[in-house]
Scaffold this active site. Sequence first.
Site, mmCIF file in Angstrom:
data_model
loop_
_atom_site.group_PDB
_atom_site.id
_atom_site.type_symbol
_atom_site.label_atom_id
_atom_site.label_comp_id
_atom_site.label_asym_id
_atom_site.label_seq_id
_atom_site.Cartn_x
_atom_site.Cartn_y
_atom_site.Cartn_z
ATOM 1 N N HIS A 37 0.792 -1.429 0.226
ATOM 2 C CA HIS A 37 -0.456 0.360 0.248
ATOM 3 C C HIS A 37 1.064 1.438 0.010
ATOM 4 O O HIS A 37 2.087 1.060 0.279
ATOM 5 C CB HIS A 37 -1.123 -0.044 1.071
ATOM 6 C CG HIS A 37 -0.147 -0.086 2.377
ATOM 7 N ND1 HIS A 37 0.080 -1.296 3.105
ATOM 8 C CD2 HIS A 37 0.474 0.754 3.500
ATOM 9 C CE1 HIS A 37 1.084 -0.344 4.518
ATOM 10 N NE2 HIS A 37 1.033 0.691 4.505
ATOM 11 N N HIS A 121 5.622 6.099 -1.254
ATOM 12 C CA HIS A 121 6.319 5.157 -1.257
ATOM 13 C C HIS A 121 5.460 4.000 -1.126
ATOM 14 O O HIS A 121 4.875 3.805 -0.033
ATOM 15 C CB HIS A 121 8.150 4.313 -1.368
ATOM 16 C CG HIS A 121 7.233 4.550 0.896
ATOM 17 N ND1 HIS A 121 7.046 5.536 1.814
ATOM 18 C CD2 HIS A 121 7.268 3.729 1.417
ATOM 19 C CE1 HIS A 121 7.260 4.738 2.901
ATOM 20 N NE2 HIS A 121 7.497 3.837 3.513
#
Length: 195
Positions: A37, A121
């Site tokens: 995620h 990220h």
Amino acid sequence: MPRLFVALPLPERLRDQFAELAGGIPGARWVPPENYHLTLRFIGEIDGWQADEVDEALAGIRARPFPLTFSGLDIFEKAGRIHSLHVKAERGERLLHLQSKVETALQRAGLPPERRRFAPHVTLARTERAAPDKLISFVQAHNLFRPEPVTVEHFCLFSSRLGKEQAHYEAEVDYPLSSPAPAGAPLPPREAAPP
């Protein structure tokens, strides 16, 4: 009490591409693909009444769908030790706009401001026990990794529960992003994430 965070879930084809990178670094603990995620904001443990206020604040966010681009790998380190390996997401204007709206909404719900700078990220591995030279070589070898952009159409409030090997993440509530509606058109209702 579960820990909560706000994040972008990733489509299966992108998770599959990220999973193909896993392996080849002794000592690395690879994140399972279902846990990939992009965190917009970590919340932590909060009481039930405050979780309701967080949900209400997040439900009020209005933003349009947008493309999300990933490019190359990188590492995070603390006190000179590399602790994680990740795929970098480009800091596009629409992504930063959504993250800013999430931050503002959570502060309005009573949470303290996030002190860390937003670095978009997707974590691939925890690397406290991996050799730094192996990690650096791995990052350099995958510097040209650039999957096709994906369209972000929703974000989620996730819970995190610690397991024996890894934490288990579950999307508790889904918040759709909406395309611009004609003047006077009602917004579509939001739905809870499937159990």
